[in-house]
Write an enzyme that holds these catalytic residues in place. Structure first.
Site, short mmCIF file in Angstrom:
data_model
loop_
_atom_site.label_atom_id
_atom_site.label_comp_id
_atom_site.label_asym_id
_atom_site.label_seq_id
_atom_site.Cartn_x
_atom_site.Cartn_y
_atom_site.Cartn_z
N CYS A 195 0.89 -1.17 0.00
CA CYS A 195 0.00 0.00 0.00
C CYS A 195 0.92 1.21 0.00
CB CYS A 195 -0.97 -0.04 1.18
SG CYS A 195 -0.24 -0.43 2.78
N THR A 196 0.66 2.22 0.80
CA THR A 196 1.59 3.35 0.86
C THR A 196 2.75 3.04 1.82
OG1 THR A 196 -0.13 4.98 0.34
CG2 THR A 196 1.84 5.80 1.42
N ALA A 197 2.41 2.80 3.08
CA ALA A 197 3.44 2.52 4.08
C ALA A 197 3.70 1.04 4.28
CB ALA A 197 3.03 3.15 5.41
N GLY A 198 2.77 0.20 3.82
CA GLY A 198 2.92 -1.24 4.04
C GLY A 198 2.63 -1.63 5.48
N LEU A 199 1.76 -0.86 6.14
CA LEU A 199 1.50 -1.10 7.57
C LEU A 199 0.04 -1.42 7.87
CD1 LEU A 199 3.69 1.81 9.03
CD2 LEU A 199 4.32 -0.59 8.72
N GLY A 200 -0.87 -1.19 6.94
CA GLY A 200 -2.29 -1.42 7.20
C GLY A 200 -2.95 -2.28 6.14
N ARG A 201 -3.20 -1.68 4.96
CA ARG A 201 -3.91 -2.39 3.90
C ARG A 201 -3.14 -3.60 3.38
NH1 ARG A 201 -4.70 2.76 0.10
NH2 ARG A 201 -2.74 3.27 1.15
#
Length: 376
Positions: A195-201
């Site tokens: 995703c953007t940060a690779g921390l949620g989605r």
């Protein structure tokens, strides 16, 4: 951090601005790009550090802008997800292997990142970002996709999920994991989910894939994920999406009512559209009330009314306790009223700490993923 040797250095002919070195401690390749970022690529972990070249004034300005955007993004992410999480876009792409064939990481930023992923045998790049995410950090997704398309050993795929939105994650997971499942079956090799940060989605999508397709128990998959990457996947969204598939994505009708004819507009936010969206209610003059008829998947939904621009709860509908910020919302539970029904029993199981699905339920989910329309 001194991880460069002076003996093994080469330039990529396709991308002259990208050169590689060797890492003393791991012997894995290190990439240096135009931004002066050094990325040490290990099959189990990655390190991202700044190169020690002398930056130009314009580079300093761009770095400062990226750092400010990263600060804002990290603050928003922490507030929205309820966990202290940090993303530094200016340090370049970062990632972790969860399994030998599955990587979770942050977004690609330049076409050079495609080369980095090809060097570790990635066959599928699975992007969950929306256009607004890419625009915020000025990522040229077209250039990245165009460069990836020049190779026959890697595929770039997009399957958008709204950032910081657990409801959208829940609603989109069945379609997204179906697309991922089919891509992995077609391409094989290593898959990079970001995703953007690779921390949620991205970790949530990886977790659902491991749970639904690869046969992991949900808690075991979560433990493996967290051992390899600090992140915060939304477990409730994954559980709810599991129930959605097993109940055939069945929806039930609901009605919300705001009484009063002394206002000009009434809207609702939350429900199944998320807090960044609004649904208008229709005024029914006969009853002197504002009405919303909608069909929702089973589950619990929070929402709030916006009356002439003012956010307010309806005292005639159930309200939540105040959260940590002191906010109170309305909520509705969409359930099968028969406590012995299949769906009611399933939702009761969802609340267990050791929730798992049966072999038959996993086969139902796999069949659903196989048959889900490709053009969704």
């Amino acid at each position: 951090m001194n991880c460069l040797t002076n003996v093994s250095r080469s330039y990529h002919s396709a991308l002259p601005s990208l050169c590689t070195f060797k890492c003393k401690s791991t012997n894995y390749p290190i990439f240096v790009n135009m931004k002066g970022l050094v990325i040490c690529t290990d099959l189990r972990k990655s390190c991202v550090v700044k190169a020690t070249s002398s930056p130009t004034p314009s580079a300093n300005t761009e770095d400062a802008k990226d750092e400010e955007k990263s600060d804002v993004y990290s603050t928003n992410m922490t507030e929205a997800m309820g966990a202290v999480l940090t993303y530094r876009h200016e340090l370049g792409m970062n990632y972790n292997f969860i399994r030998p064939d599955l990587i979770v990481g942050s977004c690609l930023q330049t076409p050079e990142d495609v080369d980095k992923l090809r060097s570790i045998k990635v066959k599928t790049i699975f992007c969950l970002q929306q256009d607004s995410d890419l625009e915020y950090f000025s990522v040229d997704i077209s250039a990245i996709r165009e460069y990836a398309s020049t190779f026959d050993d890697i595929q770039h795929i997009r399957a958008e999920i709204r950032d910081f939105d657990g409801t959208d994650l829940r609603l989109r997971l069945p379609a997204v994991v179906s697309k991922l499942h089919k891509a992995v079956n077609q391409n094989g090799g290593v898959t990079y989910i970001h995703c953007t940060a690779g921390l949620g989605r991205a970790p949530a999508t990886a977790l659902a894939y491991m749970f639904w397709v690869q046969g992991y128990k949900l808690n075991n998959a979560l433990s493996l994920l967290l051992r390899n990457r600090k992140c915060f996947p939304n477990m409730d969204a994954i559980k709810s999406a599991t129930a959605d598939i097993l109940t055939g994505l069945r929806k039930r009708p609901i009605t919300l009512t705001w009484n009063g004819d002394d206002c000009s507009t009434v809207e609702v936010s939350g429900l199944d559209v998320g807090w960044g969206q609004k649904i208008p209610l229709t005024y029914e003059e006969k009853h002197g009330s504002w009405i919303l008829h909608r069909e929702l998947l089973e589950g619990r939904y929070e929402y709030k009314y916006i009356v002439d621009g003012e956010w307010i709860t309806n005292t005639y509908e159930p309200v939540t306790p105040a959260n940590k910020d002191g906010h109170i919302n309305n909520y509705i539970e969409v359930v099968d009223k028969d406590p012995e029904s299949v769906s009611a029993v399933l939702w009761k199981r969802l609340g267990a700490d050791d929730f798992d699905i049966t072999t038959n339920e996993r086969e139902i989910i796999k069949q659903f993923l196989d048959e889900y329309p490709d053009d969704e």
